[in-house]
Motif scaffolding. Structure first.
Motif, PDB file in Angstrom:
ATOM      1  N   GLN A 289       0.834  -1.207   0.000  1.00  0.00           N
ATOM      2  CA  GLN A 289       0.000   0.000   0.000  1.00  0.00           C
ATOM      3  C   GLN A 289       0.871   1.259   0.000  1.00  0.00           C
ATOM      4  O   GLN A 289       0.603   2.227  -0.714  1.00  0.00           O
ATOM      5  CB  GLN A 289      -0.934   0.013   1.206  1.00  0.00           C
ATOM      6  N   ARG A 295      -4.480  -1.505  -1.999  1.00  0.00           N
ATOM      7  CA  ARG A 295      -4.553  -2.512  -0.947  1.00  0.00           C
ATOM      8  C   ARG A 295      -4.812  -3.861  -1.615  1.00  0.00           C
ATOM      9  O   ARG A 295      -5.813  -4.029  -2.327  1.00  0.00           O
ATOM     10  CB  ARG A 295      -5.679  -2.197   0.036  1.00  0.00           C
ATOM     11  N   ASN A 311     -11.656 -10.901   1.168  1.00  0.00           N
ATOM     12  CA  ASN A 311     -11.789  -9.538   1.667  1.00  0.00           C
ATOM     13  C   ASN A 311     -12.707  -8.787   0.715  1.00  0.00           C
ATOM     14  O   ASN A 311     -12.866  -9.184  -0.446  1.00  0.00           O
ATOM     15  CB  ASN A 311     -10.408  -8.873   1.749  1.00  0.00           C
ATOM     16  N   GLY A 315     -14.967  -1.468   0.906  1.00  0.00           N
ATOM     17  CA  GLY A 315     -14.849  -1.699   2.345  1.00  0.00           C
ATOM     18  C   GLY A 315     -13.430  -2.093   2.696  1.00  0.00           C
ATOM     19  O   GLY A 315     -12.575  -2.233   1.818  1.00  0.00           O
ATOM     20  N   GLU A 316     -13.224  -2.304   3.981  1.00  0.00           N
ATOM     21  CA  GLU A 316     -11.858  -2.493   4.464  1.00  0.00           C
ATOM     22  C   GLU A 316     -11.285  -3.864   4.094  1.00  0.00           C
ATOM     23  O   GLU A 316     -11.859  -4.890   4.403  1.00  0.00           O
ATOM     24  CB  GLU A 316     -11.837  -2.367   6.002  1.00  0.00           C
ATOM     25  N   ARG A 317     -10.136  -3.849   3.405  1.00  0.00           N
ATOM     26  CA  ARG A 317      -9.388  -5.093   3.153  1.00  0.00           C
ATOM     27  C   ARG A 317      -8.408  -5.212   4.314  1.00  0.00           C
ATOM     28  O   ARG A 317      -7.398  -4.515   4.352  1.00  0.00           O
ATOM     29  CB  ARG A 317      -8.666  -5.018   1.808  1.00  0.00           C
ATOM     30  N   ARG A 318      -8.751  -6.071   5.235  1.00  0.00           N
ATOM     31  CA  ARG A 318      -8.007  -6.096   6.497  1.00  0.00           C
ATOM     32  C   ARG A 318      -6.785  -6.993   6.393  1.00  0.00           C
ATOM     33  O   ARG A 318      -6.903  -8.205   6.180  1.00  0.00           O
ATOM     34  CB  ARG A 318      -8.947  -6.557   7.620  1.00  0.00           C
ATOM     35  N   ASP A 388     -15.660  -8.318  13.863  1.00  0.00           N
ATOM     36  CA  ASP A 388     -16.282  -7.726  12.673  1.00  0.00           C
ATOM     37  C   ASP A 388     -16.594  -8.765  11.600  1.00  0.00           C
ATOM     38  O   ASP A 388     -16.976  -8.419  10.484  1.00  0.00           O
ATOM     39  CB  ASP A 388     -15.358  -6.653  12.084  1.00  0.00           C
ATOM     40  N   TYR A 390     -14.394 -10.871  10.133  1.00  0.00           N
ATOM     41  CA  TYR A 390     -13.261 -11.248   9.271  1.00  0.00           C
ATOM     42  C   TYR A 390     -12.685 -12.588   9.741  1.00  0.00           C
ATOM     43  O   TYR A 390     -12.497 -12.793  10.943  1.00  0.00           O
ATOM     44  CB  TYR A 390     -12.143 -10.210   9.341  1.00  0.00           C
TER      45      TYR A 390
END
Ligand code: MLC
Ligand code: AMP
Length: 512
Positions: A289, A295, A311, A315-318, A388, A390
């Motif tokens: 990143q 990401r 993922n 939205g968030e790619r954790r 969350d 994940y």
């Protein structure tokens, strides 16, 4: 009647003059040309006497014709069985015998060795070389360029992919048309693929990642691929400006990050980078990143299940997680009996869905041991689900090493080591490696009074096992650590040797 896999991935593109494969020599293969080649090969297979459900084993270099062989199998209702090009004759003998392949397609250089083996088990050999030449294509040249697609049901088998096991014997995972199609359709939606996409394809096409994930998605949308024979940073960097998306194993990304030419400027037009097949270090995710502004989207899959989690696109790619179960895929974290554990606890990952395979070819006990009657597959991966939702993969409940995205089952190597003169017993473990993620370390104990020749042992390993499975190093120990039950404690060995291949460290065979 119909043939869902062929109709939905290939047949829908009949007659299209749009690009499908962009090759390294600057030429382009259109959908029309590709499907003509596939149809010709389907005629060859049929004329050789193959019937729907027969297996076609292929150990061939990546080429447009190799991919057309997959399409031909779908069209003629044959079961496609792609094999790693690194496999030795010993390994191939097992796959040919176990699958009962009626046709073995190999490089011309392997023909003499493989012909007697194929014939012994009732099959025959045709050749396909990296440049598209060979007896298969000679026969195909004389065939018509359209073929009446064979009717198949979605539950019919489309492919076998062999996956090694903890007993050292490989198992043929039977994948149905529906397994492949359902996953391709889901991933197209989840990852927003369209006909505008140009995928930079540098993965091998004998595994789920390069064949089913990458290729089936592009086929499903009618996009195109930049078709690279293998991962080569020069080619990737050269061709990236023409691409929209790329899929790779973590080694692809660490190697690109090690190259100063891989910049944010080079990647700024890219839409998506996907990683999978092995854990992507959170650090690699962060570095990527920082360097590019992108990401990486990490997902989790298996040969037996195709893709299970991903993922999110939006939205968030954790980092350090593999995201959420895909639509239609149920995923639970369980105890050994398959009972769900409380949220947040670590347990075995089990999955169920239309993506989950039908079982192992002619191995009902192994199928029963891993695929529950209620349809949940016991992955052998250990994970937890965070607050969350994940999924985190925290380890493996199976003795497996993943090196550069290739799976290596220690038992297979231990069986070879144990059979060598002067060797009493052995243990093979995976240790961290800066390039491959993990690599293979072999530990042997000598028979009393013997001093085994480590070079001769490596020679025997070379003769029987594919290169990527070879221990990078052999160490002779006085004994292996065991627990009170007498079981070798590989965790102790892994801790002891974890820094063996740290960047810059030099490793040599020898006595500890
Ligand atoms: C090659 N070698 C490997 C290796 N690949 N050794 C260990 N592990 C590997 N993965 C050997 C070579 O034969 C060579 O031996 C030496 O190691 C160094 O080779 P290299 O030139 O550095 O390797 P290279 O050819 O560049 O290949 C590395 C790689 C490749 C990472 C690009 O292995 C690769 O494309 N991996 C992708 C695997 C993949 O598609 N996995 C998906 C599985 S599906 P020597 O003796 O010549 O030095 C799956 C499900 C899912 O898992 O979720 O996707
Ligand atoms: P294979 O049998 O080659 O299909 O490999 C499947 C195994 O690869 C899984 O069971 C996992 O252990 C591992 N794997 C795949 N994707 C990931 C990922 N994103 N993170 C961690 N492990 C992964």
């Amino acid at each position: 009647m119909a043939n869902p896999l062929y109709d939905d991935l290939f047949g829908i593109h009949a007659g299209k003059d749009t690009a499908f494969l962009n090759l390294t020599d600057g030429t382009t293969i259109t959908y029309r040309n590709f499907l003509s080649t596939a149809a010709r090969i389907a005629h060859v297979a049929t004329q050789l006497g193959l019937r729907p459900g027969d297996r076609v084993a292929a150990q061939v270099e990546k080429s447009p014709e190799a991919l057309a062989l997959y399409a031909a199998c779908a069209q003629a209702g044959l079961v496609f069985l792609p094999l790693n090009t690194a496999y030795t004759v010993d390994e191939l003998t097992y796959f040919i015998e176990n699958s009962g392949a009626s046709l073995v397609v190999c490089d011309g250089r392997s023909k003499d060795q493989l012909t007697p083996i194929a014939e012994r088990f009732g099959g025959r050999v045709e050749t396909l070389n990296a440049d598209g030449s060979g007896s298969l294509m000679d026969l195909a040249a004389a065939m018509p360029d359209s073929f009446a697609t064979v009717d198949r049901d979605g539950e019919d088998l489309a492919a076998f992919l062999y996956t090694s096991g903890t007993t050292g014997r490989s198992k043929g995972a039977m994948l149905t048309q529906n397994n492949l199609l359902s996953n391709a359709r889901t991933l197209v939606k989840e990852w927003r693929f369209t006909s505008e996409d140009v995928l930079l394809h540098a993965l091998p096409i004998f595994h789920t990642h390069g064949l089913f994930v990458a290729t089936n998605i592009i086929l499903a949308v009618g996009g195109s691929m930049i078709w690279l024979p293998k991962f080569d940073p020069d080619q990737i960097i050269d061709r990236m400006p023409d691409a929209t998306s790329m899929m790779g194993v973590p080694t692809f990304y660490t190697r690109l990050l090690a190259d100063a030419r891989f910049t944010s400027e080079l990647t700024k037009h890219m839409r998506l980078f996907v990683s999978g097949s092995a854990p992507l270090l959170a650090d690699t995710h962060a570095q990527f990143q920082e360097r590019t502004g992108h990401r990486i989207l990490e997902r989790y899959g298996m040969t037996e299940t195709n893709m299970n989690t991903s993922n999110p696109y939006d939205g968030e790619r954790r980092a350090g997680t593999v995201g959420f179960p895909l639509p239609g895929v149920e995923l639970k974290i369980c105890d050994a009996d398959g009972n769900p554990l409380p949220q947040g606890e670590i347990g075995e990952i089990e999955v169920r869905g239309p993506n989950v395979f039908k079982g192992y070819w002619q191995m009902p006990e192994k199928t029963a041991a891993e695929l529950r009657e209620n349809g949940f597959f016991i992955t052998g991966d250990l994970g937890r689900i965070d607050e969350d939702g994940y999924v985190h993969i925290v380890g493996r409940n199976k003795d497996l090493i993943i090196s550069g995205g290739y799976n290596i089952y220690p038992k297979e190597i231990e069986l070879v080591l144990d059979g060598q003169t002067g060797v009493l017993e052995s243990a093979v473990i995976g240790v961290p490696h800066p390039d491959f993620g993990e690599t293979v370390l072999g530990l042997i104990v000598a028979e009393p009074g013997q001093s085994p020749d480590l070079d001769a042992i490596m020679g025997a390993v070379r003769d029987s096992l594919a290169r990527f499975k070879h221990p990078r190093m052999l160490i002779q120990l006085d004994e292996l650590p065991r627990n009170t039950m007498g079981k070798v404690q590989k965790n102790i060995l892994r801790d002891q040797y974890r820094d063996m291949f740290k960047a810059g460290s030099k490793a040599h065979n020898g006595r500890a």
